[in-house]
Enzyme design. Structure first.
Site, PDB file in Angstrom:
ATOM      1  N   GLY A  63     -27.517   0.403 -14.273  1.00 48.13           N
ATOM      2  CA  GLY A  63     -27.493   1.360 -13.193  1.00 48.13           C
ATOM      3  C   GLY A  63     -26.882   2.690 -13.578  1.00 48.13           C
ATOM      4  CG  HIS A  64     -22.535   4.918 -14.367  1.00 45.78           C
ATOM      5  ND1 HIS A  64     -22.049   5.566 -13.252  1.00 45.78           N
ATOM      6  CD2 HIS A  64     -22.108   5.635 -15.432  1.00 45.78           C
ATOM      7  CE1 HIS A  64     -21.362   6.626 -13.627  1.00 45.78           C
ATOM      8  NE2 HIS A  64     -21.383   6.691 -14.943  1.00 45.78           N
ATOM      9  CG  HIS A  71     -19.997  -3.454 -16.914  1.00 44.24           C
ATOM     10  ND1 HIS A  71     -19.745  -3.469 -15.567  1.00 44.24           N
ATOM     11  CD2 HIS A  71     -19.129  -2.545 -17.431  1.00 44.24           C
ATOM     12  CE1 HIS A  71     -18.761  -2.636 -15.277  1.00 44.24           C
ATOM     13  NE2 HIS A  71     -18.371  -2.062 -16.395  1.00 44.24           N
ATOM     14  CG  ASP A  72     -19.817   0.365 -19.477  1.00 39.21           C
ATOM     15  OD1 ASP A  72     -20.177   0.792 -18.360  1.00 39.21           O
ATOM     16  OD2 ASP A  72     -18.632   0.400 -19.869  1.00 39.21           O
ATOM     17  CG  ASN A 102     -26.847  -1.557  -9.839  1.00 33.23           C
ATOM     18  OD1 ASN A 102     -26.760  -0.818  -8.869  1.00 33.23           O
ATOM     19  ND2 ASN A 102     -26.009  -2.549 -10.037  1.00 33.23           N
ATOM     20  NE  ARG A 137     -24.583  17.586   2.415  1.00 34.21           N
ATOM     21  CZ  ARG A 137     -25.290  18.665   2.083  1.00 34.21           C
ATOM     22  NH1 ARG A 137     -25.421  19.000   0.801  1.00 34.21           N
ATOM     23  NH2 ARG A 137     -25.846  19.409   3.014  1.00 34.21           N
ATOM     24  CG  HIS A 187     -22.194   1.394  -3.745  1.00 33.89           C
ATOM     25  ND1 HIS A 187     -22.575   0.095  -3.479  1.00 33.89           N
ATOM     26  CD2 HIS A 187     -21.122   1.312  -4.586  1.00 33.89           C
ATOM     27  CE1 HIS A 187     -21.791  -0.731  -4.142  1.00 33.89           C
ATOM     28  NE2 HIS A 187     -20.884  -0.036  -4.804  1.00 33.89           N
ATOM     29  CD  GLU A 205     -25.065  -6.939 -10.052  1.00 35.97           C
ATOM     30  OE1 GLU A 205     -25.623  -6.969 -11.164  1.00 35.97           O
ATOM     31  OE2 GLU A 205     -24.175  -6.119  -9.764  1.00 35.97           O
ATOM     32  CB  THR A 254     -17.356  -0.939 -11.547  1.00 32.36           C
ATOM     33  OG1 THR A 254     -18.596  -1.462 -12.056  1.00 32.36           O
ATOM     34  CG2 THR A 254     -16.373  -0.785 -12.698  1.00 32.36           C
ATOM     35  CG  HIS A 274     -22.259  -5.262  -6.423  1.00 30.75           C
ATOM     36  ND1 HIS A 274     -21.631  -5.583  -7.599  1.00 30.75           N
ATOM     37  CD2 HIS A 274     -21.491  -5.800  -5.445  1.00 30.75           C
ATOM     38  CE1 HIS A 274     -20.525  -6.282  -7.340  1.00 30.75           C
ATOM     39  NE2 HIS A 274     -20.424  -6.414  -6.027  1.00 30.75           N
TER      40      HIS A 274
END
Length: 239
Positions: free
Chosen positions: A214-215, A191-192, A8, A19, A51, A71, A101, A44
Site C-alpha cells: 500500500g504505502h 510491509h515495506d 492496499n 478534507r 482511513h 485485515e 501501522t 485495514h
C-alpha cells in the site's frame, strides 16, 4: 507459481479523509487498480476509522471483481463486519487499536485457542484465513495448528536489511516459506515491500501466493501514475 498483487488502499482513504469529502473516491481508485492489473484489493479498517471506514467496506464488496482482503484485529466488531461482508480473505493482525501501522506478527502460542476459534468462524462463513506472523519456524508450525489457510509474513525486517545485505535479509523468509508450505499453508507477505526490494524477494521465495502493498505503491503513484505503478509492481512479480 504466480504471485498475486493485492493493493492496499488505506492511504487513498487517508487522503480523502483529510478534507472530509470524497476526493479521491476510494471506490473509483479500487476499481481503477483492478482495471490496471491488480489481482486484489486490501483494506485495514481500524476502530477509529482514520482511513478506511466501515461504509467503504460495504461499498467495495459488491463492486470488486478481484479478491478482497480485509485485515484487522479480530474484535467482536471486526468479526461482525467481515462475517457480514464475506471477503475472499481475512488477514488477522495483532495490532492494538491505537497502532499507527502493523509492527509485529502474532505470538501464536499464547493466542492459540483464540486464533483457532476465529479461524473456525471464518471457515464456517467460507472465508479464507491468513495469520500475520514473523519468520519464526516454531511459531509458523503453531499457526498451522489453528487450521488457518495461509500466513502473511511480516517483511519489514527484510526491507530494513535489504540494501546492506539482501541475501541475509531474505534468507529467513525463504526458510519460513518452505516451512509454511511443508505445513500445508499458503504464503502471503507484506510491509515495506517496494519497487526497490520486491523483485528480489519474489524471485527468492519458493512459495509466495500474494503480496499486499500500500504505502510504497501509493507514494510511487504520485510520480509515476497509478497505471504505470501497478504495471511496474506486477513486473517485479513476473517469474
Amino acid at each position: 507459481m504466480t504471485t498475486s498483487l493485492s493493493v492496499n488502499i488505506n492511504k487513498i482513504a487517508t487522503l480523502r479523509n483529510a478534507r472530509g469529502e470524497n476526493n479521491p473516491d476510494v471506490l473509483k481508485v479500487a476499481l481503477d487498480c483492478e482495471r490496471f492489473g491488480a489481482d486484489g484489493i486490501t483494506v485495514h479498517p481500524r476502530p477509529d476509522e482514520r482511513h478506511i471506514k466501515r461504509a467503504d467496506v460495504y461499498q467495495l464488496r459488491p463492486a470488486l471483481r478481484s479478491e478482497f482482503n480485509i485485515e484487522g484485529y479480530p474484535t467482536p466488531e471486526f468479526m461482525d463486519l467481515v462475517l457480514k461482508v464475506k471477503p475472499s480473505q481475512v488477514t488477522l493482525v495483532p495490532d492494538a487499536a491505537e497502532a499507527l501501522t502493523s509492527s509485529a506478527g502474532w505470538e501464536v502460542g499464547p493466542n492459540l485457542e483464540f486464533l483457532t476459534s476465529i479461524v473456525n468462524a471464518l471457515h464456517d462463513a467460507e472465508i479464507r484465513s491468513s495469520i500475520f506472523v514473523s519468520t519464526d519456524i516454531d511459531n509458523i508450525h503453531l499457526a498451522a495448528k489453528t487450521g488457518t489457510d495461509r500466513i502473511e509474513l511480516y517483511t519489514k525486517p527484510y526491507a530494513d536489511m535489504f540494501f546492506t545485505n539482501p541475501e541475509m535479509a531474505v534468507s529467513p523468509f525463504v526458510e519460513a516459506s518452505r516451512a509454511a508450505h511443508k505445513a500445508g499453508l499458503g504464503v502471503n507477505a507484506g510491509h515495506d515491500l517496494s519497487l526497490q526490494n520486491l523483485r528480489y524477494f519474489a524471485q527468492s521465495l519458493p512459495y509466495l501466493n500474494e503480496v499486499s502493498i500500500g504505502h510504497a505503491l501509493v507514494c510511487d503513484a504520485l510520480y509515476m501514475g497509478l497505471s504505470e505503478t501497478i504495471r511496474s509492481y506486477k513486473d517485479c512479480l513476473a517469474k
